[in-house]
Write a protein that holds these residues in place. Structure first.
Motif, short mmCIF file in Angstrom:
data_model
loop_
_atom_site.label_atom_id
_atom_site.label_comp_id
_atom_site.label_asym_id
_atom_site.label_seq_id
_atom_site.Cartn_x
_atom_site.Cartn_y
_atom_site.Cartn_z
N LYS A 16 -3.76 3.76 0.21
CA LYS A 16 -3.31 4.94 -1.44
C LYS A 16 -1.69 5.26 -1.58
O LYS A 16 -1.74 5.10 -2.08
N PHE A 17 -1.34 4.98 -0.29
CA PHE A 17 -0.21 5.70 -0.57
C PHE A 17 0.78 4.09 -0.63
O PHE A 17 2.05 4.99 -1.00
N GLY A 18 0.68 3.15 -0.34
CA GLY A 18 0.97 1.95 -0.86
C GLY A 18 0.36 0.79 -0.02
O GLY A 18 0.00 0.84 0.64
N GLU A 19 0.71 -0.45 -1.29
CA GLU A 19 -0.07 -1.78 -0.62
C GLU A 19 0.35 -1.91 0.97
O GLU A 19 2.04 -2.70 1.12
N GLY A 20 -0.22 -1.89 2.55
CA GLY A 20 0.04 -2.85 3.52
C GLY A 20 0.56 -1.52 4.18
O GLY A 20 1.58 -1.78 5.10
N VAL A 21 0.88 -0.55 3.72
CA VAL A 21 1.05 1.00 4.52
C VAL A 21 0.27 1.32 5.55
O VAL A 21 0.81 1.52 6.16
N ALA A 22 -0.88 0.93 5.90
CA ALA A 22 -1.70 0.86 7.01
C ALA A 22 -1.47 0.20 8.34
O ALA A 22 -0.88 0.80 9.29
N GLU A 23 -0.26 -1.15 8.04
CA GLU A 23 -0.10 -2.20 8.81
C GLU A 23 0.74 -1.73 9.00
O GLU A 23 0.99 -1.97 9.82
N TYR A 24 2.11 -1.23 7.90
CA TYR A 24 3.35 -0.73 8.41
C TYR A 24 3.40 -0.03 9.27
O TYR A 24 3.51 -0.14 10.45
N THR A 25 2.47 0.91 8.89
CA THR A 25 2.42 2.38 10.46
C THR A 25 2.04 1.88 11.28
O THR A 25 2.06 2.39 12.68
#
Length: 245
Positions: free
Chosen positions: A222-231
């Protein structure tokens, strides 16, 4: 120290100091000529009074708290804890005000969902469930105690990390960069402070869940596309560096 000198030093008006004397809250020594003379002890007490006044305590309540045998260290520790709670509360308010200002200026749209996105109390409970599933049940009760009454604060602490992660990803900052790893460390510290005693191994496990668990992934993205993978990758890098030390 004379009353005008104290007023100049502290910013408390002479009239207010006189009133504190009249009600017995802060009583200075009296010289033969009737002038008030403030000792170092008076000034220390005035500092405590001002701390409590900043926290909106009534004068009568302050007087009661400061009468009798005073444990100075205990009072200061109490005031510190109260001020920290106020600080955390206003950090959340400040963020929302800044966001709303941008919304009014047309610089950034603020949706209802965005006001509440990220990690709420129930999200932290999900982390607990995942960790318990692999590492045992001893974390649950302690986690509830740490979160109690701080749900908004906890949410904002976690959200601030993921907002930063979204920006770093957008700016193509490497997960190995110091600024990214510093935010991961903040996340790790928040997990320990507000959720449960989280080892590096458990943190690594939770990080993998950010990208592998669909519910967590959707929430973080929800914070931005792909943020979960990046984090998730940033956490993996952090944990590897810690475990290899």
């Amino acid at each position: 120290m004379r009353i005008n000198e104290v007023a100049k030093l502290t910013g408390v008006s002479a009239r207010t100091l006189q009133y504190y004397d009249e009600i017995g809250l802060l009583i200075p020594q009296k010289l033969d000529n009737g002038y008030r003379d403030y000792t170092d002890e008076n000034l220390e007490k005035l500092q405590k009074i001002l701390f409590y006044r900043c926290l909106k305590f009534k004068l009568n309540d302050i007087k009661e708290m400061l009468e009798g045998d005073i444990d100075n260290l205990k009072i200061l520790e109490q005031q510190r804890d109260l001020i920290l709670k106020e600080k955390e509360k206003f950090e959340v308010i400040l963020y929302n005000i800044e966001k709303t200002i941008k919304n009014y200026k047309g610089e950034q749209e603020m949706t209802i969902e965005e006001k509440f996105n990220g990690f709420k109390k129930e999200d932290l409970n999900k982390y607990e469930d995942q960790a318990i599933e692999k590492y045992g049940k001893g974390t649950v009760e302690e986690s509830k105690k740490r979160q109690n009454g701080k749900e908004d604060i906890v949410a904002e602490k976690f959200n601030s990390v993921f907002r930063s992660m979204a920006k770093y990803k957008k700016d193509r900052v490497s997960i190995e960069e110091k600024e990214v790893q510093s935010k991961v460390e903040n996340l790790y510290n928040y997990m320990n402070e507000y959720a449960f005693d989280c080892s590096i191994e458990v943190f690594s496990y939770i990080g993998k869940g950010y990208s592998q668990n669909p519910e967590f992934k959707n929430n973080i993205d929800k914070f931005g596309e792909g943020v979960a993978e990046y984090t998730s990758k940033a956490i993996d890098e952090y944990c590897k560096s810690r475990l290899n030390k």
